[in-house]
Design a protein around this motif. Structure first.
Motif, PDB file in Angstrom:
ATOM      1  N   SER A 213       7.721  30.623 -38.059  1.00  0.00           N
ATOM      2  CA  SER A 213       8.578  29.449 -38.247  1.00  0.00           C
ATOM      3  C   SER A 213       9.720  29.725 -39.220  1.00  0.00           C
ATOM      4  O   SER A 213       9.493  30.269 -40.306  1.00  0.00           O
ATOM      5  N   PRO A 214      10.945  29.295 -38.877  1.00  0.00           N
ATOM      6  CA  PRO A 214      12.051  29.363 -39.830  1.00  0.00           C
ATOM      7  C   PRO A 214      12.037  28.187 -40.806  1.00  0.00           C
ATOM      8  O   PRO A 214      12.839  28.127 -41.736  1.00  0.00           O
ATOM      9  N   GLY A 215      11.120  27.237 -40.600  1.00  0.00           N
ATOM     10  CA  GLY A 215      11.043  26.001 -41.369  1.00  0.00           C
ATOM     11  C   GLY A 215      10.877  24.840 -40.418  1.00  0.00           C
ATOM     12  O   GLY A 215      11.086  24.971 -39.211  1.00  0.00           O
ATOM     13  N   MET A 216      10.495  23.690 -40.948  1.00  0.00           N
ATOM     14  CA  MET A 216      10.257  22.513 -40.113  1.00  0.00           C
ATOM     15  C   MET A 216      11.212  21.372 -40.442  1.00  0.00           C
ATOM     16  O   MET A 216      10.986  20.232 -40.060  1.00  0.00           O
ATOM     17  N   ALA A 217      12.295  21.687 -41.149  1.00  0.00           N
ATOM     18  CA  ALA A 217      13.332  20.716 -41.525  1.00  0.00           C
ATOM     19  C   ALA A 217      12.803  19.662 -42.492  1.00  0.00           C
ATOM     20  O   ALA A 217      13.336  18.554 -42.563  1.00  0.00           O
ATOM     21  N   VAL A 218      11.762  20.025 -43.246  1.00  0.00           N
ATOM     22  CA  VAL A 218      11.220  19.155 -44.285  1.00  0.00           C
ATOM     23  C   VAL A 218      10.895  20.017 -45.499  1.00  0.00           C
ATOM     24  O   VAL A 218      10.818  21.245 -45.411  1.00  0.00           O
ATOM     25  N   ALA A 235       3.307  36.713 -39.436  1.00  0.00           N
ATOM     26  CA  ALA A 235       2.922  38.115 -39.411  1.00  0.00           C
ATOM     27  C   ALA A 235       3.777  38.900 -40.405  1.00  0.00           C
ATOM     28  O   ALA A 235       4.934  38.542 -40.674  1.00  0.00           O
ATOM     29  N   SER A 236       3.209  39.974 -40.912  1.00  0.00           N
ATOM     30  CA  SER A 236       3.919  40.730 -41.948  1.00  0.00           C
ATOM     31  C   SER A 236       5.180  41.403 -41.427  1.00  0.00           C
ATOM     32  O   SER A 236       6.084  41.708 -42.205  1.00  0.00           O
ATOM     33  N   GLY A 237       5.270  41.622 -40.104  1.00  0.00           N
ATOM     34  CA  GLY A 237       6.456  42.254 -39.542  1.00  0.00           C
ATOM     35  C   GLY A 237       7.446  41.286 -38.919  1.00  0.00           C
ATOM     36  O   GLY A 237       8.351  41.705 -38.181  1.00  0.00           O
ATOM     37  N   ASP A 238       7.315  40.013 -39.217  1.00  0.00           N
ATOM     38  CA  ASP A 238       8.168  38.987 -38.600  1.00  0.00           C
ATOM     39  C   ASP A 238       9.478  38.837 -39.380  1.00  0.00           C
ATOM     40  O   ASP A 238       9.469  38.576 -40.585  1.00  0.00           O
ATOM     41  N   TRP A 239      10.609  38.931 -38.663  1.00  0.00           N
ATOM     42  CA  TRP A 239      11.925  38.839 -39.303  1.00  0.00           C
ATOM     43  C   TRP A 239      12.233  37.468 -39.882  1.00  0.00           C
ATOM     44  O   TRP A 239      13.128  37.337 -40.720  1.00  0.00           O
ATOM     45  N   THR A 240      11.486  36.425 -39.478  1.00  0.00           N
ATOM     46  CA  THR A 240      11.798  35.095 -40.019  1.00  0.00           C
ATOM     47  C   THR A 240      11.516  34.999 -41.518  1.00  0.00           C
ATOM     48  O   THR A 240      11.958  34.051 -42.165  1.00  0.00           O
ATOM     49  N   ALA A 241      10.819  35.980 -42.078  1.00  0.00           N
ATOM     50  CA  ALA A 241      10.614  35.991 -43.522  1.00  0.00           C
ATOM     51  C   ALA A 241      11.940  36.102 -44.270  1.00  0.00           C
ATOM     52  O   ALA A 241      12.054  35.679 -45.427  1.00  0.00           O
ATOM     53  N   TYR A 242      12.970  36.646 -43.588  1.00  0.00           N
ATOM     54  CA  TYR A 242      14.262  36.862 -44.238  1.00  0.00           C
ATOM     55  C   TYR A 242      15.246  35.711 -44.015  1.00  0.00           C
ATOM     56  O   TYR A 242      16.347  35.720 -44.563  1.00  0.00           O
ATOM     57  N   VAL A 243      14.859  34.735 -43.197  1.00  0.00           N
ATOM     58  CA  VAL A 243      15.743  33.591 -42.962  1.00  0.00           C
ATOM     59  C   VAL A 243      15.769  32.721 -44.225  1.00  0.00           C
ATOM     60  O   VAL A 243      14.713  32.378 -44.765  1.00  0.00           O
ATOM     61  N   PRO A 244      16.959  32.344 -44.720  1.00  0.00           N
ATOM     62  CA  PRO A 244      17.030  31.500 -45.928  1.00  0.00           C
ATOM     63  C   PRO A 244      16.266  30.199 -45.735  1.00  0.00           C
ATOM     64  O   PRO A 244      16.435  29.507 -44.734  1.00  0.00           O
ATOM     65  N   LYS A 245      15.415  29.872 -46.682  1.00  0.00           N
ATOM     66  CA  LYS A 245      14.589  28.664 -46.594  1.00  0.00           C
ATOM     67  C   LYS A 245      15.294  27.524 -47.332  1.00  0.00           C
ATOM     68  O   LYS A 245      14.885  27.074 -48.401  1.00  0.00           O
ATOM     69  N   GLY A 254      14.853  24.224 -44.292  1.00  0.00           N
ATOM     70  CA  GLY A 254      14.104  23.881 -45.489  1.00  0.00           C
ATOM     71  C   GLY A 254      12.996  24.849 -45.833  1.00  0.00           C
ATOM     72  O   GLY A 254      13.044  26.035 -45.519  1.00  0.00           O
ATOM     73  N   ALA A 255      11.980  24.324 -46.504  1.00  0.00           N
ATOM     74  CA  ALA A 255      10.935  25.135 -47.121  1.00  0.00           C
ATOM     75  C   ALA A 255      10.116  25.922 -46.088  1.00  0.00           C
ATOM     76  O   ALA A 255      10.008  25.537 -44.920  1.00  0.00           O
ATOM     77  N   ASP A 256       9.543  27.009 -46.564  1.00  0.00           N
ATOM     78  CA  ASP A 256       8.704  27.884 -45.750  1.00  0.00           C
ATOM     79  C   ASP A 256       7.331  27.226 -45.554  1.00  0.00           C
ATOM     80  O   ASP A 256       6.621  26.977 -46.525  1.00  0.00           O
ATOM     81  N   PRO A 257       6.931  26.958 -44.306  1.00  0.00           N
ATOM     82  CA  PRO A 257       5.620  26.338 -44.085  1.00  0.00           C
ATOM     83  C   PRO A 257       4.444  27.181 -44.574  1.00  0.00           C
ATOM     84  O   PRO A 257       3.359  26.646 -44.804  1.00  0.00           O
ATOM     85  N   THR A 258       4.648  28.496 -44.732  1.00  0.00           N
ATOM     86  CA  THR A 258       3.575  29.340 -45.250  1.00  0.00           C
ATOM     87  C   THR A 258       3.617  29.457 -46.771  1.00  0.00           C
ATOM     88  O   THR A 258       2.759  30.133 -47.359  1.00  0.00           O
ATOM     89  N   GLY A 259       4.592  28.812 -47.406  1.00  0.00           N
ATOM     90  CA  GLY A 259       4.710  28.874 -48.858  1.00  0.00           C
ATOM     91  C   GLY A 259       3.570  28.151 -49.555  1.00  0.00           C
ATOM     92  O   GLY A 259       3.000  27.189 -49.027  1.00  0.00           O
ATOM     93  N   ARG A 260       3.277  28.571 -50.762  1.00  0.00           N
ATOM     94  CA  ARG A 260       2.136  28.008 -51.499  1.00  0.00           C
ATOM     95  C   ARG A 260       2.283  26.516 -51.765  1.00  0.00           C
ATOM     96  O   ARG A 260       1.307  25.786 -51.766  1.00  0.00           O
TER      97      ARG A 260
END
Length: 303
Positions: A213-218, A235-245, A254-260
């Motif tokens: 996910s690039p984010g959920m707009a929340v 996944a550890s090899g997913d490029w969406t980790a580099y998309v600005p949150k 917005g925020a990273d859904p996998t963020g703490r």
């Protein structure tokens, strides 16, 4: 490719916002919706036959659509301009339904072409994994291309315009299934997670799982205003980790859904790339199948 996509996303969210002064563009037009038939074998067979006829007609005009008309495939919705809703499994007897919501660059012509990274192949992979876990599971999986997905190389990829249209189209299906007493889970990949985020407050789903996910707009799970259990994996090899949150002037998600601090249940998704979540044999596929089966306690967690 992963760095290129992340760079494009950065440009869209950053420089293009400044150049345009906000999220403009024309609204996305939703194709007409087909209401869900009564969930009986006879009614579903009639719908499947009607859509097969429409697919065969379209395939004669465009042979690239011929795989959609393969024997045994059953579609609950089809529009030759870009909409296809395939049922994998027995919907008439299902007590649980997982709806797979795909992301950008998904079209009728790519509905199957990327294996398990395509809606059709991904839905079959989820059902096969679920049956390995529980051969008696009364689960059906729906590959839902019910909206016009944005192109990766476009301004639309950084806005919610297509997601808003998708959410409006997704809600009636989810709520109609729930009204029949079916437990519905949403499995939302990439930009499809934006669709699910926009739909979340208005659908009666038991679980929403986002991956890549690039984010959920929340800003948080609480902002989705849904009683559904929210799951997120990357996944550890997913490029969406580099998309600005970030979310600025209507651009970004917005925020990273996998963020703490987001508030989702973070599931283990392995070391694959952006298109590998539903790859047979992977931990991500197993966890998503467990979520679809309602067996959340067995999902392996990252934290």
């Amino acid at each position: 490719m992963n760095k290129r996509r992340a760079t494009l996303a950065t440009l869209a969210i950053g420089g293009i916002v400044i150049a345009t002064g906000g999220a403009g563009g024309r609204p996305v037009v939703s194709p007409p919706e087909q209401p869900l038939p009564v969930l009986t074998g006879r009614a579903l067979i009639a719908r499947y036959a009607a859509d097969r006829s429409a697919i065969e007609t379209s395939a004669r005009r465009d042979p690239r659509l011929a795989p959609l008309a393969s024997p045994g495939r059953t579609f609950l919705g089809f529009d030759p301009h870009g909409r296809a809703v395939e049922v994998v499994g027995d919907l008439a007897t299902a007590r649980r339904v997982a709806i797979l919501v795909p992301g950008a660059d998904t079209t009728l012509r790519s509905f199957d072409s990327r294996g398990s990274a395509s809606p059709g192949g991904g839905a079959r992979a989820v059902l096969a994994e679920a049956r390995r876990i529980d051969p008696r599971a009364r689960l059906a999986v729906i590959a839902w291309l019910g909206y016009a997905t944005p192109a990766t190389v476009s301004l639309d990829i950084a806005t919610t315009g297509h997601a808003d249209q998708g959410a409006r189209a997704l809600r009636p299906l989810v709520n109609a299934l729930a009204a029949h007493g079916v437990a519905v889970s949403l499995l939302c990949h990439s930009y499809g997670s934006v669709v699910c985020g926009r739909a979340a407050p208005h659908v009666n789903a038991t679980d929403i799982a986002v991956f890549g996910s690039p984010g959920m707009a929340v800003s948080s799970a609480a902002a989705l205003r849904t009683p559904a259990r929210l799951w997120a994996g990357r996944a550890s090899g997913d490029w969406t980790a580099y998309v600005p949150k970030v979310r600025v002037l209507g651009f970004g998600f917005g925020a990273d859904p996998t963020g703490r601090g987001f508030g989702a249940r973070v599931f283990a998704a392995g070391d694959g790339g952006h298109g590998d979540y539903l790859r047979p044999g992977g931990i991500a596929l197993r966890n998503l199948a467990l979520i679809a089966l309602g067996r959340g306690a067995e999902v392996s967690r990252d934290r």
